[in-house]
Design an enzyme around this catalytic site. Sequence first.
Site, PDB file in Angstrom:
ATOM      1  CB  CYS A  89      32.152  51.839  65.340  1.00  0.00           C
ATOM      2  SG  CYS A  89      31.925  50.581  64.059  1.00  0.00           S
ATOM      3  CG  HIS A 197      36.604  53.597  64.025  1.00  0.00           C
ATOM      4  ND1 HIS A 197      36.573  52.956  65.247  1.00  0.00           N
ATOM      5  CD2 HIS A 197      35.801  52.870  63.205  1.00  0.00           C
ATOM      6  CE1 HIS A 197      35.795  51.869  65.161  1.00  0.00           C
ATOM      7  NE2 HIS A 197      35.313  51.811  63.933  1.00  0.00           N
ATOM      8  CD  GLU A 199      38.635  55.029  67.387  1.00  0.00           C
ATOM      9  OE1 GLU A 199      38.266  53.844  67.156  1.00  0.00           O
ATOM     10  OE2 GLU A 199      37.908  56.022  67.168  1.00  0.00           O
TER      11      GLU A 199
END
Length: 226
Positions: A89, A197, A199
């Site tokens: 990002c 994302h 994660e």
Amino acid sequence: MPFTAAVITFPGSNCDRDMAVAIEQITGGTVHRVWHGDADLPAGLDFIALPGGFSYGDYLRSGAMAARSPVMQAVVAAANRGVTVLGVCNGFQVLTEAGLLPGALMRNAGIRFVCRDVPLVVENNQSLFTARYTAGQRITIPVAHHDGNYFADADTLDRLEGEGRVAFRYGEPVNGSQRDIAGVLNASGNVLGMMPHPERMIEPAQGGSDGRALFESVLTGLGVAA
């Protein structure tokens, strides 16, 4: 062999803890939290992550000021030595502004912030970051950005496609990115920038675990058991 990583925090980062926790949980290794004003990185790093957020409030351009933080000279030098670098990002924006990846991230088409799970297609599963996926696999990863519209000139886009450097592509229109590009690699394959994302999608409690294979791919590529 032990796994050692660093997560860089800039003023305005808000996904640095998420990234650090994900890396610790998946790798079982040591994760150093590094402030943007530090001139040096810890020794012996296997992996560097530039997290999401709004560094410097996205002043000037998203990632433009963060790319000139003192620590980024060390990050660029490490990347050029072959250290694995992931930018997610805002981290992707920083990598383009720092010249580690081609192109730029522009304002989303429609001028709207996009925050939702999106389908991705794994375009290249031969990279350090994608070896645990299959080519053409459709996965689901969340996005949360206002400036994720990937832009590059036609020659650059053709080169990225031809060299297999498009790692991920959106499976549906998300932000206006050219050729629906969601993630790109550098020429050496040790730097990946992506807007979604991974994660945030590493265990069922988060709604899915499709992001986990990215970190496991890195472990495999570096010779560390996942």
